[in-house]
Design an enzyme around this catalytic site. Structure first.
Site, PDB file in Angstrom:
ATOM      1  N   ASP A 128      -3.586 -11.010  -9.219  1.00  0.00           N
ATOM      2  CA  ASP A 128      -2.236 -10.715  -9.721  1.00  0.00           C
ATOM      3  C   ASP A 128      -2.021 -11.260 -11.128  1.00  0.00           C
ATOM      4  O   ASP A 128      -1.117 -12.055 -11.381  1.00  0.00           O
ATOM      5  CB  ASP A 128      -1.188 -11.275  -8.755  1.00  0.00           C
ATOM      6  CG  ASP A 128      -1.175 -10.549  -7.427  1.00  0.00           C
ATOM      7  OD1 ASP A 128      -0.497  -9.535  -7.323  1.00  0.00           O
ATOM      8  OD2 ASP A 128      -1.868 -11.004  -6.495  1.00  0.00           O
ATOM      9  N   ASP A 174      -4.059  -5.979  -8.986  1.00  0.00           N
ATOM     10  CA  ASP A 174      -2.985  -6.108  -9.977  1.00  0.00           C
ATOM     11  C   ASP A 174      -3.458  -6.826 -11.237  1.00  0.00           C
ATOM     12  O   ASP A 174      -2.802  -7.753 -11.735  1.00  0.00           O
ATOM     13  CB  ASP A 174      -1.771  -6.834  -9.367  1.00  0.00           C
ATOM     14  CG  ASP A 174      -0.907  -5.901  -8.532  1.00  0.00           C
ATOM     15  OD1 ASP A 174      -1.203  -4.699  -8.491  1.00  0.00           O
ATOM     16  OD2 ASP A 174       0.052  -6.390  -7.902  1.00  0.00           O
ATOM     17  N   HIS A 196       0.135  -2.201  -8.293  1.00  0.00           N
ATOM     18  CA  HIS A 196       0.640  -1.942  -9.647  1.00  0.00           C
ATOM     19  C   HIS A 196      -0.337  -1.122 -10.483  1.00  0.00           C
ATOM     20  O   HIS A 196       0.096  -0.329 -11.326  1.00  0.00           O
ATOM     21  CB  HIS A 196       0.944  -3.261 -10.366  1.00  0.00           C
ATOM     22  CG  HIS A 196       2.250  -3.880  -9.974  1.00  0.00           C
ATOM     23  ND1 HIS A 196       3.408  -3.726 -10.696  1.00  0.00           N
ATOM     24  CD2 HIS A 196       2.586  -4.649  -8.920  1.00  0.00           C
ATOM     25  CE1 HIS A 196       4.400  -4.373 -10.108  1.00  0.00           C
ATOM     26  NE2 HIS A 196       3.923  -4.945  -9.021  1.00  0.00           N
TER      27      HIS A 196
END
Length: 731
Positions: free
Chosen positions: A18, A58, A126
């Site tokens: 992330d 991500d 994402h």
């Protein structure tokens, strides 16, 4: 400081997730936060001389990252991952299956580039694939030789997970990956038994099984998460992405027998308590079946401090709650708290830095003060506008519009039902019921003031009724279509109708249709029948199948042809005349798909029996004991054990769906049998499934019961050696 050479049998992996490069790029203060921290992570990998980097989704904040975000990621990867140092990892699995794409090998095996530290990554929610070609941003990094993009999930309703097999010395690593799938769909796929895990075909107990996922870990709803007990028990460690709270220490799951590490995000994307936890990455050292972690605190992360207070519990606030015009005192008190939080954040950031930092170059911290301002009985807290309050700290904080957040506790007293509440009489309840409202009556009342010119008015009310009461989504569409068809037919067959008489002819036809409907000569429409949904129809991407015009079967309305004196027309099921545009195409495609699927099944059944004599490859069996695979792998990656060999059996999971047939790739099918080496050094391993196998005998499937663990031989010769990977030559 350069780290010393790692042990020859230890695989050292830097783990992060992330990174969200590209987050908040339009913010003048926070636009560079994400890529600067990612660059720090890659510099840590180079400084600590790790063998590889593992990213759990991500990497980018958007699936179409900006040029600036892509540039900074590629720059960091090239500066820190390229080098003359040879990578000591040996790849034993088929890279074409693990990575796909134009280059069927890992980037560190490419003779044209020097990769010292390979990066392996799955995609998250994402940076998922999208658009024409269904490419992700990671595909661009992979084709440029910077990242090994694995764990793809092309079919979210039928997931097959095969590991990347790596070896260093005597340590063998099976790297599993599952990129992000929408949580509700993934929950259903696991529940239906349509997620298949494959294990190495030999020496299963010697492999360290590491898996990375990117899903919700906590049950926000009943199905919007991935339960840990859905994952297989043979895993040793799971790297959990998507959750931003940093829980860097391994957590043991006693039910499943594996550990879970949740690295969290490397940048705060929301001002929540979980984001205020200090950000870390970890270096995982794997030796044999043992592992240990070395957490590293990230220093470039913008400091974030959060605090929550309840005004009526604060001593100074109790006294002023009943004062008039107490806004100034409340604002002064809250300002002092925010100033203390700013000082705390700055001091914590200074403590992490090795060298002295110019105070003017220090990053402004993120500050969030949550204030519960419910006043005691008889009092009132007059609070200032939160944005106006936050603007006071424009020169000291990074989030200049949401430093403070006011909220009140939800009161549940109004929701409590009175025990002695009097209910209305049943007759009144019946009148209040929505079921008592007749749709036809509402339509009739609505059309009293304005009449329809072309469509029959009484059957219009019937169509609306079916749409509302019977949930017939196509009722209005079919009513309008058939009414217009009827009007056009009569206008085309009428003689001597000119433009001036057109309106009168339309009105006359409408009146006849209303009379036929009122007299019952035109029967009421029954609910529309829908064709069977094609196998390749994705409801989430393509929409509801029943909403497609091509899914309709012609309705059974029976019209009368007054001009010819014929009886009601017979019912037809053809959609050629009624389908239009996209719907007609889908209907035809669906029919052809079903025919093709039936033929394919018959062909596959014959092929399995015929290939048994000519091919040495083994059936790709999934982890369900009672299922029979109807296809056969032609890849040399899957080899068939000797008829006398004994294979370990594992838990059986009955009544689960059969895994899909593995398609044969041209490059793998072309490998000659002469390239297979004799018993010796293992360079390419096979995957096997601990399931009851089925064999084809004269076209019939016969189940072969596997031996129990007491009957299993420990002889290494129980497995036929896997074929060696042919040497790749480059021009």
């Amino acid at each position: 400081m350069q780290a010393t050479d790692a042990d020859t049998d230890t695989i050292r992996i830097l783990i992060s997730t992330d990174n969200h490069v590209g987050y908040n790029e339009i913010d003048p203060k926070r636009k560079d936060d994400a890529w600067k921290t990612f660059d720090e992570i890659m510099r840590l990998a180079k400084e600590h001389d790790v063998d590889m980097v593992l990213l759990a989704g991500d990497l980018f904040h958007e699936n179409k990252p900006s040029r600036k975000a892509m540039y900074n990621v590629m720059r960091s990867l090239r500066m820190n991952c390229y080098g003359e140092k040879p990578c000591q990892l040996e790849m034993l699995s088929d890279a074409s299956e693990n990575f796909g794409g134009a280059f069927a090998h890992a980037n560190y095996e490419d003779e044209d580039i020097n990769v010292a530290i390979p990066v392996f990554s799955i995609h998250g929610n994402h940076d998922d694939p999208s658009g024409n070609g269904h490419y992700a941003a990671l595909d661009l990094l992979q084709i440029s030789g910077l990242v090994n993009y694995y764990g793809k999930t092309p079919e979210s309703d039928n997931i097959v997970i095969k590991p990347v097999l790596l070896q260093k010395g005597r340590t063998k690593l099976a790297l599993y990956g599952m990129s992000n799938v929408r949580d509700e769909r993934l929950f259903r796929t696991f529940r239906d038994g349509k997620v298949k895990f494959f294990q190495p075909g030999i020496q299963k107990n010697e492999w360290f099984n590491l898996m990375s996922v990117h899903q919700n870990r906590h049950a926000y709803t009943e199905t919007s998460y991935l339960p840990e007990n859905f994952l297989p028990e043979f895993l040793d460690l799971v790297i959990w992405g998507h959750e931003h709270e940093c829980l860097i220490d391994p957590h043991y799951n006693p039910e499943m027998g594996f550990h879970v590490i949740q690295p969290g995000s490397s940048i705060a994307t929301s001002l929540m308590p979980g984001e205020a936890v200090p950000k870390h990455v970890t270096i995982l050292s794997v030796t044999g079946k043992q592992f240990e972690c070395q957490p590293i605190r990230l220093k470039t992360v913008r400091p974030f401090v959060m605090k929550e207070i309840i005004l009526q519990d604060e001593k100074r606030m109790k006294a002023i709650a009943k004062k008039e015009n107490n806004r100034a005192e409340i604002t002064r008190y809250l300002t002092e708290i925010v100033e203390d939080l700013i000082s705390e954040a700055n001091e914590s950031w200074k403590a992490l830095q090795v060298e002295e930092v110019d105070p003017e170059k220090m990053p402004h911290p993120l500050i969030r003060l949550r204030v519960e301002y419910t006043a005691p009985e008889g009092g009132k807290f007059d609070c200032e506008n939160p944005q106006r309050f936050s603007q006071r700290f424009d020169k000291y904080v990074a989030n200049t519009t949401d430093v403070i957040q006011f909220y009140r506790k939800k009161s549940s007293t109004n929701r409590r039902a009175r025990p002695n509440a009097e209910l209305p009489e049943e007759s009144i309840l019946a009148q209040m019921s929505i079921d008592a409202v007749k749709v036809e009556k509402l339509v009739r009342e609505f059309l009293t003031a304005q009449s329809l010119t072309i469509l029959p008015q009484n059957s219009f009310g019937d169509a609306v009724s079916q749409f509302v009461d019977k949930d017939d989504k196509h009722a209005m569409e079919m009513f309008v279509r058939e009414s217009l068809t009827h009007q056009v037919k009569h206008l085309m067959t009428a003689d001597g109708v000119n433009e001036d008489d057109m309106a009168g002819a339309i009105t006359a036809t409408k009146s006849k249709m209303e009379q036929l409907f009122a007299s019952g000569q035109v029967k009421l429409r029954k609910k529309i029948k829908v064709k069977a949904k094609p196998d390749n129809w994705d409801s989430e991407l393509d929409g509801n199948w029943s909403d497609e015009p091509g899914a309709l079967i012609r309705s059974d309305i029976e019209d009368e042809d007054e001009d010819n004196g014929e009886s009601a027309r017979p019912k037809t099921t053809s959609t050629r005349a009624r389908g239009r545009g996209r719907g007609g195409g889908r209907g035809t495609a669906a029919a052809s798909t079903r025919k093709t699927g039936t033929t394919a099944k018959a062909v596959r059944g014959k092929k399995v029996a015929g290939d048994k004599e000519d091919d040495d490859d083994v059936l790709m069996i999934d982890d369900d004991d009672d299922d029979i695979h109807d296809g056969k792998a032609s890849s040399p990656l899957f080899v068939e054990p000797n008829g006398t060999s004994k294979v370990k059996s594992s838990k059986s999971t009955p009544n689960q769906p059969v895994s899909p047939v593995k398609k044969t790739s041209a490059s793998r099918a072309a490998v000659p049998s002469s390239s297979r080496s004799a018993v010796g050094r293992q360079t390419t391993l096979s995957f096997s499934q601990p399931a009851t196998q089925t064999r084809q005998t004269n076209g019939r499937a016969r189940k072969v019961q596997e031996p129990s663990e007491d009957e299993i031989s420990d002889d290494d010769d129980a497995f036929e050696p896997a074929p060696s990977r042919s040497t790749r030559t480059r021009n």
